[in-house]
Enzyme design. Structure first.
Site, PDB file in Angstrom:
ATOM      1  N   HIS B  95      10.169   5.623   7.003  1.00  0.00           N
ATOM      2  CA  HIS B  95      10.783   4.379   6.549  1.00  0.00           C
ATOM      3  C   HIS B  95      10.605   3.328   7.628  1.00  0.00           C
ATOM      4  CE1 HIS B  95      13.414   1.399   4.962  1.00  0.00           C
ATOM      5  NE2 HIS B  95      14.383   1.610   5.815  1.00  0.00           N
ATOM      6  N   HIS B  97      10.616  -1.315   8.359  1.00  0.00           N
ATOM      7  CA  HIS B  97      10.812  -2.672   7.834  1.00  0.00           C
ATOM      8  C   HIS B  97       9.566  -3.493   8.180  1.00  0.00           C
ATOM      9  CE1 HIS B  97      15.467  -2.741   7.208  1.00  0.00           C
ATOM     10  NE2 HIS B  97      14.984  -1.534   7.011  1.00  0.00           N
ATOM     11  N   ASP B 120      -8.453   3.603  -1.971  1.00  0.00           N
ATOM     12  CA  ASP B 120      -8.854   4.722  -1.120  1.00  0.00           C
ATOM     13  C   ASP B 120      -7.675   5.641  -0.802  1.00  0.00           C
ATOM     14  OD1 ASP B 120     -11.568   4.224  -0.880  1.00  0.00           O
ATOM     15  OD2 ASP B 120     -11.387   3.055   0.955  1.00  0.00           O
ATOM     16  N   HIS B 172      14.943  -4.264   0.258  1.00  0.00           N
ATOM     17  CA  HIS B 172      15.149  -3.422   1.421  1.00  0.00           C
ATOM     18  C   HIS B 172      13.817  -3.268   2.175  1.00  0.00           C
ATOM     19  CE1 HIS B 172      17.312   0.383   3.096  1.00  0.00           C
ATOM     20  NE2 HIS B 172      16.477  -0.112   3.960  1.00  0.00           N
ATOM     21  N   TYR B 229     -16.328  11.814   1.069  1.00  0.00           N
ATOM     22  CA  TYR B 229     -16.114  10.944   2.220  1.00  0.00           C
ATOM     23  C   TYR B 229     -15.767  11.806   3.436  1.00  0.00           C
ATOM     24  CZ  TYR B 229     -14.075   7.283   5.154  1.00  0.00           C
ATOM     25  OH  TYR B 229     -13.778   6.429   6.193  1.00  0.00           O
TER      26      TYR B 229
END
Lengths: 236, 236, 236, 236
Positions: B95, B97, B120, B172, B229
């Site tokens: 998480h 910001h 991708d 958020h 790839y």
């Protein structure tokens, strides 16, 4: 084999990081030995901070087969090869996902020639290609990406690739080329800077106009037969 | 206890700073040992430059109780636990910001799949959740944040969380996950870069279009059964 | 010859890089010895990281001829000389392609005085020049660029160049000047910062207004006869 | 005299540079000893890289007179003093011209509370003051700037300055305050980050909405009587 070219291509790949044009492994540079018909290119998906000059892969221009190297070449190798074949004067090719140029590619818009910064290096707008067709995407995709670029530059826009050494692949990102691997990286950086300035300029004035006289003047001041920018014998 | 996982989670937390995804203490990474049913997570509100691997807190997946550690775990721990329970293949959760992804969360807009950079790594648009209700906010808020994420991904959008490993919580910020704590940080960085490019792309052309053929092609080129790839045996 | 001025001009050129105002060789600073009628300027197209103080070129203010130096002077030298002749109090001139100021030049818009950051250093809007004519572009282009600047400042806008020490050349980029080469670089940095903030401010509120009382107050607080900013005897 | 506070104020001023909130000398931090009624503040117009802790100036809170120090205090000192008198709990004040917060001030717009990043530190929108009058600008300008801030916060908006510790002065820039000089710098950084994200969010969705439940929840989670973010005894 081709140690000098490998070193150049290796250093040009590291320059992508220094110039803030790539994060992670999102870019590749190649160079060509036209006499031998061989292309040197970055391996696929290898981190820049562990990559060595000897990791560079040597590929045959005509067949696309690996001639030397233990690693897989960049998955974009077929695109590079198409460009080398179609544009006979170029010596280096670069692909990145640099922020502003890629945003223009996602927007499906050319990077317009709206200032002398652009005109000093790119004679025309940097074109954005058309949508790829189902046949192209589901076929030999990376090779067809090259074909779409060449079609856009030579047929649709009738652009001299030596004078406007870059393109945007729609919904994908920028390719550039040049007189050496280094020069192709230089052009990738100029394109990114021009894209950033165009983003700001259009935000500030959506109806801006370019003085067409400056396009001619600035490109020719640096690249024309009577170029007078820089020092004698210096290339731009 | 779980020294190796603590080290991984600790380093992944520091990578948030290196990748410019957090300032101050505004982010957290966790990892899971699924056999033991234990989650290792960053402590709450501790500065990155004094944090040590031994500060990582061990929490029980089912009960949410601290099993080892002197510090309080991140206040977002209940959200992480909900994600680990609902998405059985994921091994790390992040998480942050980060600037552009958080701005999209504040705008209440999905980060749209408008280019191959996105395709991708993320098969679908990165969804933005609905507004949380009064009961959810005033109840067990951090746990309900997890439930709202899971509801958005699995029920409302019917997205496979292994193929689109990120979400925006409205007003958020972003959460991402992956096959390891490191991979979840990688996905957080890709999401941030895609959000930045989408911001620029929509400013430059509000009516842009994505070629849907590229979504399929690029995701499958890296993650499908015939992925080609990178190097053999390499994960993406 | 003029070793001290060469050192100052050399260092001011390096400061362009430190202040993030140039990439590659895209900028130049000059300084003047008004008693001797000589201008010291950066050579054309030389990389900042190999440039030495002794590479600076000495040019005659009146004739524009090189008086000392093995390298070609900046191709923008004629523009600098016109400015020194028309603005008798200035001691340094700077040209860059800095991102936000250049974007305003490409947009053909003045950088407006909309805050005290601007008013602390520039009394008026930083004007953007008119389009250059065919005669001007095809004639002695760099000299005519200088003439267009002087015409804009002195005749069209009737601006005191000592109080508003900068200009944008349309579709090209910014020039600034000052009481020394250093001060001209300082003004180039302030202009760039003001352009960036104006871009954001107009995006956030296209109908913003400036309180005209602050223009007078802030400029005079730093530069008027009763200036009281800074320490005694300090110049701004 | 007040050596410890001088050291804190000095370091907080340097942090403005580290946090990319100022260029040149464009910012100032002060701290207060409320028992002694003395304020310590940065000297006016001194470069951050030559400034020493002993250069900090001590000023009397009531009279505004310099009590100790050889240099002139920041020209914004009267504004700081007004804030310390009106907001009895604050221990530090910061003024910067940081890019995005200043752009909002130039735009004459509040920085709106549109996400939990904002709500974690600022309970309300960060207000932008009204235009200053002729009497205010031509009178004791810096003191009147403080009065306009206090009028906006306490009378017009009826905001608790301890819960929303920042303001924008229209066409000028941001001020912030806090429980220490350090905390005021922290709030200046959060404000700048919130302004940047709000700029992007409104560009991406001009009609965005904030869930008001999150405002209450996030502020109280960190600052309310039952705060549970961080470690025991830790302040936020």
């Amino acid at each position: 084999m081709l140690e000098e070219l490998k070193e150049k291509v290796f250093k040009a790949n590291l320059d992508l990081v220094k110039q803030n044009l790539v994060i992670f492994t999102w870019g590749n540079v190649s160079g060509i030995d036209r006499e031998k018909g061989l292309v040197v290119i970055k391996p696929s998906g290898v981190d820049y901070d562990v990559m060595k000059a000897s990791d560079m892969v040597v590929v045959d221009l005509e067949s696309g087969k690996v001639v030397e190297g233990d690693l897989n070449p960049s998955s974009d190798t077929p695109t590079h090869l198409v460009l080398y074949k179609a544009f006979p004067n170029i010596q280096g090719v670069v692909h990145t996902h640099s922020t502003y140029a890629t945003a223009f590619a996602q927007a499906g818009r050319d990077i317009p020639n709206i200032g002398t910064t652009h005109a000093d290096y790119f004679y025309k707008d940097i074109p954005c290609t058309r949508d790829m067709t189902e046949a192209e995407v589901k076929g030999n995709y990376e090779l067809e990406t090259g074909n779409v670029i060449v079609d856009e530059i030579l047929n649709i826009r009738k652009i001299n690739p030596d004078h406007t050494p870059a393109v945007l692949v729609k919904n994908h990102g920028p390719f550039s080329w040049g007189t050496s691997p280094d020069n192709a990286v230089y052009n990738a950086k100029v394109m990114e800077q021009c894209a950033k300035m165009a983003f700001v300029a259009f935000s500030v004035n959506p109806n801006l106009t370019m003085n067409p006289l400056l396009v001619e003047k600035h490109y020719m001041r640096k690249h024309g037969p009577n170029a007078y920018y820089g020092q004698k014998g210096q290339k731009h």
